[in-house]
Each structure stands twice: as structure tokens, then as C-alpha cells.
Design an enzyme around this catalytic site. Structure first.
Site, short mmCIF file in Angstrom:
data_model
loop_
_atom_site.label_atom_id
_atom_site.label_comp_id
_atom_site.label_asym_id
_atom_site.label_seq_id
_atom_site.Cartn_x
_atom_site.Cartn_y
_atom_site.Cartn_z
N SER A 1 -3.09 1.78 10.44
CA SER A 1 -2.71 1.93 11.84
C SER A 1 -3.43 0.91 12.74
CB SER A 1 -3.00 3.35 12.33
OG SER A 1 -2.15 3.71 13.39
N LEU B 1 -2.28 -1.01 14.84
CA LEU B 1 -1.67 -1.04 16.17
C LEU B 1 -1.56 0.35 16.77
CD1 LEU B 1 1.18 -3.62 15.41
CD2 LEU B 1 -1.03 -4.06 16.52
N ASN C 1 -10.90 6.39 4.14
CA ASN C 1 -11.45 7.32 5.13
C ASN C 1 -12.82 7.86 4.74
OD1 ASN C 1 -8.97 7.38 6.86
ND2 ASN C 1 -8.08 8.27 4.99
N TYR D 1 2.88 10.28 0.57
CA TYR D 1 3.89 9.74 1.48
C TYR D 1 5.28 10.19 1.03
CZ TYR D 1 0.21 6.46 3.01
OH TYR D 1 -0.95 5.90 3.49
N GLY E 1 2.87 -1.64 9.18
CA GLY E 1 3.75 -0.53 8.82
C GLY E 1 5.15 -0.61 9.37
N SER E 2 5.49 -1.68 10.09
CA SER E 2 6.84 -1.79 10.64
C SER E 2 7.87 -1.86 9.51
CB SER E 2 6.96 -3.05 11.50
OG SER E 2 8.29 -3.22 11.95
N ASP F 1 0.82 -1.21 0.00
CA ASP F 1 0.00 0.00 0.00
C ASP F 1 0.85 1.26 0.00
OD1 ASP F 1 -2.69 1.34 0.42
OD2 ASP F 1 -1.59 2.08 2.16
#
Length: 314
Positions: free
Chosen positions: A217, A219, A166, A61, A278-279, A56
Site C-alpha cells: 500500500s 499509495l 508485518n 487473497y 496494486g493497480s 506478490d
């Protein structure tokens, strides 16, 4: 990793997605440090080797630098493009674009949607984007104009499938009525720190219309995992202590990390939530996949929900 069909689309991808917004190491291109691109490439390869095939992106970004890094990885590995599903987003314009006094805003004009797509294609070095999403709802959104832009991108072979991000259910419905093609995904924030999609009809709509909910997100920017990373302003006041305590207790009982528990909680929902990981640490990327092996009981699921709500259900 288990493969799924993304909503009612032609796309087959991994049960977890890999989010590329952090692979440049910063949100601001001016803050890029030496070695950041190489580190980003290693994170992408670690994700692919761990079984992730859905990647993604978004044009905003780090001003598209993660798309460029990803494109370089694709170029360097013959055949990789055919093994992955590329998702990216458009519609957010930064202050100063295109004029110095232009405000931060959203832009779903046909011209911007198409030009943004073409720029993403060039950065990625590909001919087609698999999933193209509108990033945040434009208050001046004209569904007919968007549908026209989507049709042009589809007919030209530049995009396979379309989605949103969103969007409230009513906004998605308004756009879908104008679009000749199905909107196959809605990327929204979903986690034990943000339960809004359980209450506002978003997940209900995903179930009813077979739209894939992609959870950004999952986490809470690391607050539910191995520690907070860069938080969005909306995440700074999350009350996470009660749910972290509950996650730790459950993680100990199962012999796993609380990351595993928090992700397994999302995976259990019947709408088929796809968490976006996302890590950038290879160990963290691999650890997230352990959630696919854990099945929580309904009692455990509701215990975590109650901790997140900080009150009994009515």
C-alpha cells in the site's frame, strides 16, 4: 526496468513489485464477476510488459484465486516462469477454517506453513516458490518450529528464499536467531500516509541487516494516487489532505503525477524500499514506473515528510 538483488538472496527482480491481491476483482470469491479472470490476466501481462518481474501473492487473497489466475498466465506463455520471481505468503486463517466455529487467527504451526505452501504451489502450477513469507505475526509463534518447517521446504526444493510480513524488528530478530537461512525481506506498510516504519526501527533493521523492505500500500490504497480504492479499516482515518496538497504542488513542478512523486519518495530511502504496485489498470501500472526516472532532492524529500507529519521536525 532496473533489476536489483532482493536483500541478501539469490533472487534478481524488478525495482518495483506487482501486487496481485486485486486481480480477482474482489476479496470475496462469491463476488467474482464474469470476465474477472480475463481482466486479471491482462493486468499481469501489462505489468510484465512494463518491466515488472517480481509478483506478490498471498494464500488469503480471494482464497487463492489470484494465484490460480497467475498460474494460468504462466501456463499459457512458454518460458515466462523463468523470467519472473514469485512471492507469496501464508499464516492467516479465516473464520470457519477448518471448523464452523474456528475464529479468525494466525497460524505459524509447521503443519500449516507446509500445507499452505503446497496448496499455493498447486494453484500457481509451479514446483518452487521463489520467496515465501509469513503474513502477520502469530502470537503463538515458535521460532524453532518455523525454522524446522522452512528447512523442510528448502530441502525439498519447494521454496528458494524466506521472508516475513508485518513483523516488528524484535519479532524478526527472534525468528532469525532460530533460522539457519537468512530472512531476506520484510513486507510492511510504508507510505507518506503511514510513517511507522521510520520510527519503530523497521527500516533501521533493514539497513543494518540488508533485509529488503517491501512496501505494501505505498499509495495508501490509492489515497495518495488517483483515488482511494478499497481501504483497510486501519487506513480509513489517515490524514492525507496536507500531504496530497504537497504532492500536487511538487507533481506540477516536475510535470508528473502525484503517484510518481509519492513512489519516488519511497525509492529514495537508502534501505532500498521496493514498492508493491496494486493497480489493475494498465495505464496505472505503467505510470508507476515513471517514479524510477525521477530523483527528488533532499529538500523535496523532507518537505513531503514535514507535510505528512503535519508538524516541524524536532
Amino acid at each position: 526496468m532496473k533489476q536489483i538483488t532482493l536483500g541478501q538472496s539469490s533472487l534478481t527482480c524488478s525495482r518495483l513489485a506487482y501486487g496481485c491481491w486485486r486481480i480477482a476483482g474482489t476479496w470475496n470469491p462469491a463476488e467474482m464477476v464474469s470476465g474477472a479472470e480475463a481482466a486479471g490476466a491482462r493486468a499481469i501481462l501489462a505489468a510484465y510488459e512494463a518491466g515488472y518481474t517480481l509478483f506478490d501473492h498471498a494464500d488469503i487473497y480471494c482464497d487463492g484465486l489470484p494465484e490460480k489466475i497467475f498460474g494460468q498466465v504462466l501456463k499459457g506463455i512458454p518460458g515466462l516462469r523463468e523470467q519472473v520471481v514469485i512471492a507469496t505468503k501464508c499464516g492467516i486463517r479465516k473464520a470457519g477454517d477448518p471448523q464452523p466455529d474456528s475464529p479468525y487467527r494466525f497460524d505459524f504451526s509447521a503443519e500449516h506453513i507446509i500445507s499452505s505452501c503446497e496448496r499455493s504451489l498447486r494453484r500457481l502450477g509451479v514446483e518452487t516458490i521463489d520467496l515465501y513469507q509469513l503474513h502477520r505475526p502469530d502470537y503463538l509463534m515458535d521460532p524453532e518450529e518455523i525454522a524446522s518447517a522452512f528447512a523442510r521446504l528448502k530441502q525439498s526444493g519447494k521454496v528458494r528464499e524466506f521472508g516475513v510480513s508485518n513483523f516488528r524488528p524484535s519479532q524478526l530478530t527472534a525468528l532469525q536467531k532460530a533460522c539457519p537461512m537468512r530472512l531476506v525481506a520484510n513486507q510492511v506498510e510504508i507510505s507518506l500516509a503511514n510513517l511507522s516504519t521510520f520510527e519503530d526501527g523497521t527500516l533501521d533493521q533493514c539497513l543494518a541487516e540488508k533485509i529488503c523492505p517491501m512496501a505494501w500500500s505505498p499509495l495508501a490504497a490509492g489515497q495518495l494516487g488517483d483515488g482511494a480504492k478499497r481501504l483497510l479499516p486501519s487506513q480509513e482515518n489517515y490524514r492525507i489532505k496536507p500531504v496530497v496538497i504537497a504532492l500536487d504542488a511538487m507533481a506540477k513542478a516536475h510535470g508528473v503525477t502525484r503517484t510518481t512523486i509519492a513512489l519516488a519518495w519511497l525509492l529514495m530511502h537508502p534501505a532500498g524500499i521496493v514498492p508493491i504496485i496494486g493497480s489493475t489498470r494498465p495505464a496505472g501500472i505503467r505510470d508507476a514506473t515513471k517514479a524510477l526516472e525521477l530523483k527528488l532532492s533532499r529538500e523535496e524529500w523532507y518537505r513531503l515528510l514535514e507535510a505528512a507529519r503535519e508538524q516541524r521536525l524536532p
